[in-house]
Each structure stands twice: as structure tokens, then as C-alpha cells.
Design a protein around this motif. Structure first.
Motif, PDB file in Angstrom:
ATOM      1  N   PRO A   1       0.798  -1.231   0.000  1.00 46.72           N
ATOM      2  CA  PRO A   1       0.000   0.000   0.000  1.00 46.72           C
ATOM      3  C   PRO A   1       0.826   1.274   0.000  1.00 46.72           C
ATOM      4  N   GLY A   2       2.105   1.197   0.358  1.00 40.88           N
ATOM      5  CA  GLY A   2       2.961   2.369   0.355  1.00 40.88           C
ATOM      6  C   GLY A   2       2.937   3.127   1.670  1.00 40.88           C
TER       7      GLY A   2
ATOM      8  N   PRO B   1      -5.095   8.253   1.313  1.00 39.74           N
ATOM      9  CA  PRO B   1      -4.246   7.379   2.117  1.00 39.74           C
ATOM     10  C   PRO B   1      -5.025   6.479   3.069  1.00 39.74           C
ATOM     11  N   ALA B   2      -6.161   6.960   3.569  1.00 39.85           N
ATOM     12  CA  ALA B   2      -6.942   6.157   4.518  1.00 39.85           C
ATOM     13  C   ALA B   2      -7.572   4.940   3.847  1.00 39.85           C
ATOM     14  N   ARG B   3      -7.648   4.963   2.520  1.00 39.96           N
ATOM     15  CA  ARG B   3      -8.304   3.869   1.804  1.00 39.96           C
ATOM     16  C   ARG B   3      -7.355   3.150   0.844  1.00 39.96           C
ATOM     17  N   ARG B   4      -6.069   3.399   1.000  1.00 43.19           N
ATOM     18  CA  ARG B   4      -5.130   2.858   0.019  1.00 43.19           C
ATOM     19  C   ARG B   4      -5.088   1.329   0.008  1.00 43.19           C
ATOM     20  N   THR B   5      -5.226   0.704   1.167  1.00 41.18           N
ATOM     21  CA  THR B   5      -5.183  -0.758   1.198  1.00 41.18           C
ATOM     22  C   THR B   5      -6.415  -1.348   0.530  1.00 41.18           C
ATOM     23  N   ALA B   6      -7.588  -0.796   0.818  1.00 38.29           N
ATOM     24  CA  ALA B   6      -8.812  -1.284   0.176  1.00 38.29           C
ATOM     25  C   ALA B   6      -8.741  -1.085  -1.335  1.00 38.29           C
ATOM     26  N   ARG B   7      -8.196   0.062  -1.765  1.00 34.01           N
ATOM     27  CA  ARG B   7      -8.054   0.309  -3.200  1.00 34.01           C
ATOM     28  C   ARG B   7      -7.078  -0.691  -3.815  1.00 34.01           C
ATOM     29  N   MET B   8      -5.982  -0.941  -3.145  1.00 30.76           N
ATOM     30  CA  MET B   8      -4.995  -1.905  -3.629  1.00 30.76           C
ATOM     31  C   MET B   8      -5.621  -3.270  -3.880  1.00 30.76           C
ATOM     32  N   LEU B   9      -6.431  -3.729  -2.934  1.00 37.17           N
ATOM     33  CA  LEU B   9      -7.044  -5.047  -3.066  1.00 37.17           C
ATOM     34  C   LEU B   9      -8.059  -5.080  -4.210  1.00 37.17           C
ATOM     35  N   GLU B  10      -8.810  -4.002  -4.384  1.00 34.96           N
ATOM     36  CA  GLU B  10      -9.730  -3.940  -5.521  1.00 34.96           C
ATOM     37  C   GLU B  10      -8.971  -3.979  -6.844  1.00 34.96           C
TER      38      GLU B  10
ATOM     39  N   GLU C   1     -15.119  -7.782 -16.662  1.00 38.93           N
ATOM     40  CA  GLU C   1     -15.757  -6.596 -16.109  1.00 38.93           C
ATOM     41  C   GLU C   1     -15.562  -6.602 -14.605  1.00 38.93           C
ATOM     42  N   TYR C   2     -15.650  -5.407 -14.008  1.00 35.54           N
ATOM     43  CA  TYR C   2     -15.471  -5.302 -12.568  1.00 35.54           C
ATOM     44  C   TYR C   2     -16.268  -4.105 -12.076  1.00 35.54           C
ATOM     45  N   HIS C   3     -16.960  -4.313 -10.959  1.00 36.92           N
ATOM     46  CA  HIS C   3     -17.774  -3.242 -10.385  1.00 36.92           C
ATOM     47  C   HIS C   3     -17.504  -3.190  -8.887  1.00 36.92           C
ATOM     48  N   GLY C   4     -16.698  -2.205  -8.482  1.00 41.39           N
ATOM     49  CA  GLY C   4     -16.337  -2.067  -7.081  1.00 41.39           C
ATOM     50  C   GLY C   4     -16.468  -0.639  -6.617  1.00 41.39           C
ATOM     51  N   ARG C   5     -15.912  -0.393  -5.462  1.00 35.09           N
ATOM     52  CA  ARG C   5     -15.994   0.943  -4.870  1.00 35.09           C
ATOM     53  C   ARG C   5     -15.038   1.923  -5.546  1.00 35.09           C
ATOM     54  N   PHE C   6     -13.856   1.424  -5.912  1.00 34.22           N
ATOM     55  CA  PHE C   6     -12.831   2.285  -6.495  1.00 34.22           C
ATOM     56  C   PHE C   6     -12.608   2.019  -7.982  1.00 34.22           C
ATOM     57  N   VAL C   7     -12.961   0.836  -8.433  1.00 33.14           N
ATOM     58  CA  VAL C   7     -12.768   0.432  -9.822  1.00 33.14           C
ATOM     59  C   VAL C   7     -14.103  -0.008 -10.378  1.00 33.14           C
TER      60      VAL C   7
END
Length: 277
Positions: free
Chosen positions: A115-116, A129-138, A153-159
Motif C-alpha cells: 500500500p505504500g 491514504p486512509a483507503r489505500r489498502t482497500a483500493r490496492m485489493l480492488e 468486467e469489474y464493479h467495485g468501490r474504487f474500480v
């Protein structure tokens, strides 16, 4: 236990092709490269390694471009990122980059991710930064869909994207190695990873680390998965340390090469010779 090297490959040091050939010729098993897209001049985020951030952090090659050059000029060693900051990448673009690299490498690529730590670097990419790990996993989930489906196809919170065509597909689905050593990292390894790449496990902490490796293997078995390999970034090259890593269940260690400064090619080759011995 396999033995490889990891390095901040810079524009003022040894070239990617020279390094890759040298690593392979000396019998090492793997070469991993670090990643930072850039370093903000603000320097507000404290560097985990100390008060002064080394010059190499702002001079690194793009690891995927450099590893493609290494892949084209080697034939045996595993190639990987240690680690890629995938939350800072567009997942559709990165999925194609990784697939292309893996095909050039003949299925030798492994995607180490993390996540950095540099908050300003993330912000420049629009990453909270508070959501970087969740974004990484998506991003990992979305890339796996692209690597494995003809119409992904993908439908998520960030992607979020509707069905797409994207080739080439990788030679194999690249193993994703989850970086980190925090209290919840094993949860991420089990949910999204194919292995674990902890950073600089000190010899003094090997007993506790061995317990975590055992926990990872037990939890993987409980969910019907096989053993998940463990690669230690920045391992000590001392023989007694290597014996301890092996006893702890480590599958591969990566020795971190020093930054030898401008025109440091000869010094890097001498370091590789010493590590090979």
C-alpha cells in the motif's frame, strides 16, 4: 530455500540488462525491483528507515520497463516487484503492462505489492491514504479478472468498468505477493495473495516470525489452499541467519543491494560476487 536479490535500480547505477545478466550468471534465483513513481519535494511523510530519505528513492527506473529489458536478456531467474504500489496505477493499464511483461519473461514474473508509506505521493495520484489498502485489493481483483476472462468486467468501490477486451493475457496468472508485516497482513495474504513478502525480518525476531509463517500455513490449509510461499525482502546474508530463515519456513530470501552511487557498476558486481560466495 531460494536466494535472490532486490534493489533500487537507479539511472546513475548499473543498467537493468547488466544487472539481470550478472544476477543470473552468478546463480541467484530471482531479481526483484522496487517502485516509486516519484518523490514529492515536500517530504512531509516520515521515511520509515530514518530521518533522511536516500537519493535512490527519487531515481528509480520504472520496474516494469526495466524488468522487460531483463526478461528479454535472461532465461532462468524469477523477476518481480518488491513492491509495486498498485493503488497508484490505473488497473486496466497495469493489467496489460503486467501481462505483457509476463509473456516477454515466459511466465517468470511475480507481482509483489504494497500500500505504500508516502502520503504525498499517493495524493498526487488521487489516492486517499486512509483507503489505500482497500483500493490496492480492488485493483488486484480487477486485474485478475482482466488476466483470466475474455470479456472482463469489474464493479467495485474504487474500480468500475463494463465488459472489456484486453490482450495479451499473461503466460500464467502472475503470483501476487502481499507485502507488509502488520497485524492484519496475513488476512490480506489469504484473501488476495499467492504469497507473502515481509520486509527486513530481523534475526532477533525470527521466533515470532516463524510463528506467523506457521499461522499462515495452518490458515491456508484450513481454507483448502496449499502452502503459500514466503519471500523475505532485505534478508541478512550471514550463514547462521540463512539457516534460521530456512528453519522458520521461508521459501526465498532477497538480499538488498547497496546504493553504490554514480558509476557504481563495478562495486555492484563486486557485491554480487561476495553474496554469491
Amino acid at each position: 530455500m531460494e536466494i535472490g536479490v532486490v534493489t533500487f535500480l537507479t539511472d546513475y547505477g548499473i543498467t537493468p540488462v547488466e544487472l539481470g545478466r550478472a544476477v543470473e550468471e552468478r546463480g541467484f534465483d530471482a531479481l526483484f525491483l522496487t517502485e516509486h513513481t516519484h518523490i514529492p519535494t515536500s517530504r512531509e511523510s516520515p521515511w520509515p528507515g530514518g530521518p533522511e530519505l536516500p537519493t535512490r528513492y527519487s531515481h528509480t527506473y520504472d520496474p516494469f520497463v526495466a524488468l522487460a529489458a531483463v526478461a528479454a536478456t535472461t532465461g532462468r531467474i524469477a523477476l518481480g516487484t518488491g513492491v509495486s504500489l498498485v493503488a497508484q496505477h490505473d488497473p486496466i493499464v497495469l493489467a496489460k503492462t503486467v501481462a505483457s511483461l509476463d509473456r516477454i519473461a515466459g511466465g517468470r514474473f511475480e507481482l509483489g505489492i504494497g500500500p505504500g508509506w508516502n502520503v504525498e505521493e499517493m495524493a498526487h495520484h488521487g489516492v486517499d491514504p486512509a483507503r489505500r489498502t482497500a483500493r490496492m485489493l480492488e485493483h488486484v481483483e480487477a486485474m485478475r479478472a482482466i488476466w483470466t476472462a475474455d470479456e472482463a468486467e469489474y464493479h467495485g468501490r474504487f474500480v468500475d468498468f463494463s465488459p472489456i477486451w484486453s490482450w495479451p493475457k499473461p503466460t500464467r496468472v502472475p503470483p501476487v505477493l502481499i507485502g507488509g508485516g502488520g497485524p492484519t497482513v496475513l488476512d490480506r495474504v489469504l484473501s488476495h495473495g499467492d504469497g507473502w513478502i515481509p520486509l527486513r525480518v530481523p534475526v532477533s525476531g525470527l521466533d515470532a516470525f516463524a510463528a506467523r509463517v506457521a499461522e499462515l500455513r495452518d490458515r491456508a490449509a484450513d481454507t483448502g489452499r496449499g502452502p503459500l510461499p514466503v519471500t523475505v525482502y532485505g534478508a541478512s546474508p550471514r550463514p547462521e541467519a540463512l539457516e534460521s530463515y530456512a528453519a522458520a519456513g521461508v521459501d526465498r530470501v532477497l538480499f538488498e543491494l547497496a546504493d553504490h552511487g554514480p558509476d557504481g557498476t563495478a562495486a555492484t558486481l563486486r557485491e554480487l560476487d561476495a553474496l554469491a560466495r
